[in-house]
Enzyme design. Structure first.
Site, PDB file in Angstrom:
ATOM      1  N   GLY A  48      14.083  10.212  37.208  1.00  0.00           N
ATOM      2  CA  GLY A  48      13.193  10.423  37.795  1.00  0.00           C
ATOM      3  C   GLY A  48      11.989   9.551  37.914  1.00  0.00           C
ATOM      4  CD  GLN A  53       7.104   6.629  36.380  1.00  0.00           C
ATOM      5  OE1 GLN A  53       7.690   7.708  36.799  1.00  0.00           O
ATOM      6  NE2 GLN A  53       7.698   5.920  35.377  1.00  0.00           N
ATOM      7  CB  CYS A  90       9.201   6.634  30.434  1.00  0.00           C
ATOM      8  SG  CYS A  90       8.143   6.637  31.840  1.00  0.00           S
ATOM      9  CG  LEU A  91      12.536   3.963  35.192  1.00  0.00           C
ATOM     10  CD1 LEU A  91      12.739   4.192  36.861  1.00  0.00           C
ATOM     11  CD2 LEU A  91      13.566   3.111  34.779  1.00  0.00           C
ATOM     12  CG  HIS A 132       9.456  12.360  31.854  1.00  0.00           C
ATOM     13  ND1 HIS A 132       9.903  11.498  30.864  1.00  0.00           N
ATOM     14  CD2 HIS A 132       8.973  11.373  32.699  1.00  0.00           C
ATOM     15  CE1 HIS A 132       9.668  10.349  30.801  1.00  0.00           C
ATOM     16  NE2 HIS A 132       9.034  10.186  31.896  1.00  0.00           N
ATOM     17  CD  GLU A 133       9.785  11.630  36.218  1.00  0.00           C
ATOM     18  OE1 GLU A 133       8.724  11.283  36.807  1.00  0.00           O
ATOM     19  OE2 GLU A 133      10.607  11.252  35.710  1.00  0.00           O
ATOM     20  CG  HIS A 136       4.992   9.814  34.744  1.00  0.00           C
ATOM     21  ND1 HIS A 136       4.399   8.503  34.139  1.00  0.00           N
ATOM     22  CD2 HIS A 136       6.416   9.713  34.650  1.00  0.00           C
ATOM     23  CE1 HIS A 136       5.466   8.146  33.630  1.00  0.00           C
ATOM     24  NE2 HIS A 136       6.670   9.040  33.767  1.00  0.00           N
TER      25      HIS A 136
HETATM   26 NI    NI Z   1       8.777   8.394  33.028  1.00  0.00          NI
END
Ligand code: NI
Length: 169
Positions: A48, A53, A90-91, A132-133, A136
């Site tokens: 995701g 991000q 998480c990226l 999670h997304e 963000h």
């Molecule tokens: Ni993330």
């Protein structure tokens, strides 16, 4: 916009703490951004990615847990049920993996990239990734949901990431 150069933002970048603005009207530019976000997510082997991000302050996410790609605009959770604990990465916080408590089932209301309204019911990993997304989009990261013990464990790593992010400016 013909060319687009997006970069995944790392912890320490203030954009990750912003709140995404709702998309009022879906434009070709939004479609280009969503496609590029999907490409970046696959390239990084993520499941995701949220627009914040990649430095874009608008309410958009892409999700794919291996069962099909979702490109969602203005996603919100309208219903939550039960709970589950899943280890999440998480990226934007590379090198950190922590167990996070999430709802086990969620209903997500959104629009697709043609402005068509969608209602998605998800459970398990997919439900976790949506939460999670959408976190963000509200400036929230997994580290905010970590236990006190995990917070201590990841403290050093976060300092390293913050330094790296400051260095890249
Ligand atoms: Ni993330």
């Amino acid at each position: 916009m013909d060319k687009i150069a997006l970069k995944i933002r790392i912890f320490g970048d203030p954009v990750l703490r912003k709140k995404a603005k709702p998309v009022k009207q879906v434009t070709p530019e939004h479609r280009i951004i969503l496609s590029e976000m999907a490409r970046m997510m696959y390239a990084e082997q993520g499941v995701g990615l949220a627009a914040l991000q990649v430095g874009i302050c608008e309410s958009m996410i892409v999700v794919d847990i291996g069962k099909g790609l979702y490109k969602l605009i203005n996603p919100v959770i309208t219903k939550k049920e039960g709970f589950q604990y899943i280890e999440e990465g998480c990226l934007s916080v590379p090198g950190i993996c922590i167990e996070v408590k999430r709802a086990a089932k969620v209903t997500v209301k959104a629009q697709d990239d043609d402005s068509k309204p969608l209602i998605i019911e998800a459970e398990g990993l997919l439900a976790c990734v949506f939460q999670h997304e959408i976190d963000h989009l509200n400036g929230k990261l997994i580290i905010d949901r970590a236990s006190i013990v995990d917070k201590l464990k990841i403290k050093k790593r976060l300092e390293q990431l913050k330094k790296r992010s400051e260095h890249e400016k």
